[in-house]
Design a protein around this motif. Structure first.
Motif, PDB file in Angstrom:
ATOM      1  N   MET A  20       0.872  -1.160   0.093  1.00 49.21           N
ATOM      2  CA  MET A  20      -0.459  -0.099  -0.028  1.00 49.21           C
ATOM      3  C   MET A  20       1.017   1.632  -0.049  1.00 49.21           C
ATOM      4  SD  MET A  20      -3.856  -0.893   0.320  1.00 49.21           S
ATOM      5  CE  MET A  20      -4.275   0.725   0.631  1.00 49.21           C
TER       6      MET A  20
ATOM      7  N   VAL B 248       0.603   2.034  -3.394  1.00 53.47           N
ATOM      8  CA  VAL B 248      -1.447   2.277  -3.808  1.00 53.47           C
ATOM      9  C   VAL B 248      -1.133   3.665  -3.135  1.00 53.47           C
ATOM     10  CG1 VAL B 248      -4.148   2.153  -2.340  1.00 53.47           C
ATOM     11  CG2 VAL B 248      -2.418   0.092  -3.620  1.00 53.47           C
TER      12      VAL B 248
ATOM     13  N   CYS C 253      -5.793   1.397  -5.450  1.00 52.87           N
ATOM     14  CA  CYS C 253      -6.179   0.429  -5.032  1.00 52.87           C
ATOM     15  C   CYS C 253      -6.516  -0.677  -6.101  1.00 52.87           C
ATOM     16  CB  CYS C 253      -7.667   0.215  -3.721  1.00 52.87           C
ATOM     17  SG  CYS C 253      -6.976   0.266  -2.330  1.00 52.87           S
TER      18      CYS C 253
ATOM     19  N   ASP D 153     -13.483  -1.630  -2.349  1.00 48.03           N
ATOM     20  CA  ASP D 153     -12.372  -1.631  -3.211  1.00 48.03           C
ATOM     21  C   ASP D 153     -11.579  -0.146  -1.472  1.00 48.03           C
ATOM     22  OD1 ASP D 153     -12.618   0.343  -4.480  1.00 48.03           O
ATOM     23  OD2 ASP D 153     -11.015  -0.636  -5.880  1.00 48.03           O
TER      24      ASP D 153
END
Lengths: 185, 185
Positions: free
Chosen positions: B13, B17, B39, B129
């Motif tokens: 992440m 992300v 995501c 998500d």
């Protein structure tokens, strides 16, 4: 080579997917037919979807002699097959990326028509559930080729034997199907 | 209980992300923010998607104390998560059906807005998500409830902490997120 995945799928296809009716059904392609196949009975059922992916990975794709980094097709029909195959290869330690081709480009955000890691992909195996005229598969192929992805081979569950694979072949896409319509009657 | 899945996800992440920018991004919800989370860097990557499903199945869902037969949400963002969780339970011998909620009803065919075995489902765990306002999750919840499916709990990767879970709670949906926006800066 085990035929067990194909055999299991064939039983499910006959029991859940194939329906015959004197009054014709209207197909997604707009054509009419007395033979209707609802492949979502396979692709949206957890057990059947996992066996479908195993059948493609173990019995179909090895025969295609293809190097590919992604699998994908036109949403929504192709999605479960692409995700299941991608996760199936993942279990085997090989990264095959799922690509989702939208019917239209998206309004906001990057605005492109393919969701997924398409920028890293040289060759994509195009996937669909059923081919009739090959129209929806071809739509995905064109979008993928437009961003420079090489697409020359494809897979599907069922070929309705109504010109789809021939149409795709003229566009230099060789389609391999697990089943053909004529096996069911 | 192993935290390894969440830890691995947290690294991804942060690396792939999350993006911060002085000039605000425009989000899918139409709002603007200096903090952007894509995501799809998780959900459309085979390895990360499979770890995401393991995290939900092993570390998140067991805490929800819920009996459910399906997992699903609004296409396209929810789809990979629903399929991966469904296939993850399948590996464990439990049938959890993936449900795909379209944004609009389909033109031809059965014309309904949910793809999948919704007729056999009593309770669905709704999935998304990212939640910002909770709007897209709520859209899926309403469609699922309209056909008589019980929806009271949901899961997502990231809660942007901008009123989404509160809005969903007022609609009697308790959302559990793996991550919260404030963990990233």
């Amino acid at each position: 080579m085990s035929h067990s995945h194909r055999d299991a799928l064939f039983q499910w296809m006959k029991t859940y997917v194939y329906r015959h009716s004197e009054t014709p059904f209207r197909l997604a392609s707009g054509l009419e037919s007395q033979h209707y196949f609802n492949c979502k009975e396979i692709t949206l059922h957890p057990e059947r979807l996992s066996i479908l992916a195993e059948c493609f990975i173990e019995e179909i794709i090895p025969k295609l002699n293809i190097e590919f980094q992604a699998v994908g097709g036109l949403t929504l029909g192709a999605d479960p097959i692409a995700y299941a195959i991608s996760l199936g290869y993942q279990k085997r330690g090989k990264n095959v990326f799922p690509l989702v081709v939208r019917k239209e480009s998206k309004g906001h955000g990057t605005g492109q028509q393919i969701e997924g890691f398409w920028k890293d992909i040289k060759t994509c195996l195009v996937v669909d559930d059923v081919i009739t005229t090959g129209g929806s598969t071809l739509k995905a192929v064109k979008v993928l080729r437009e961003v420079g992805i090489n697409v020359t081979k494809g897979i599907c569950i069922l070929d309705r034997e109504e010109g789809g694979s021939e149409n795709l072949q003229t566009e230099n896409v060789t389609m391999t199907s697990i089943f053909a319509k004529s096996e069911f009657f």
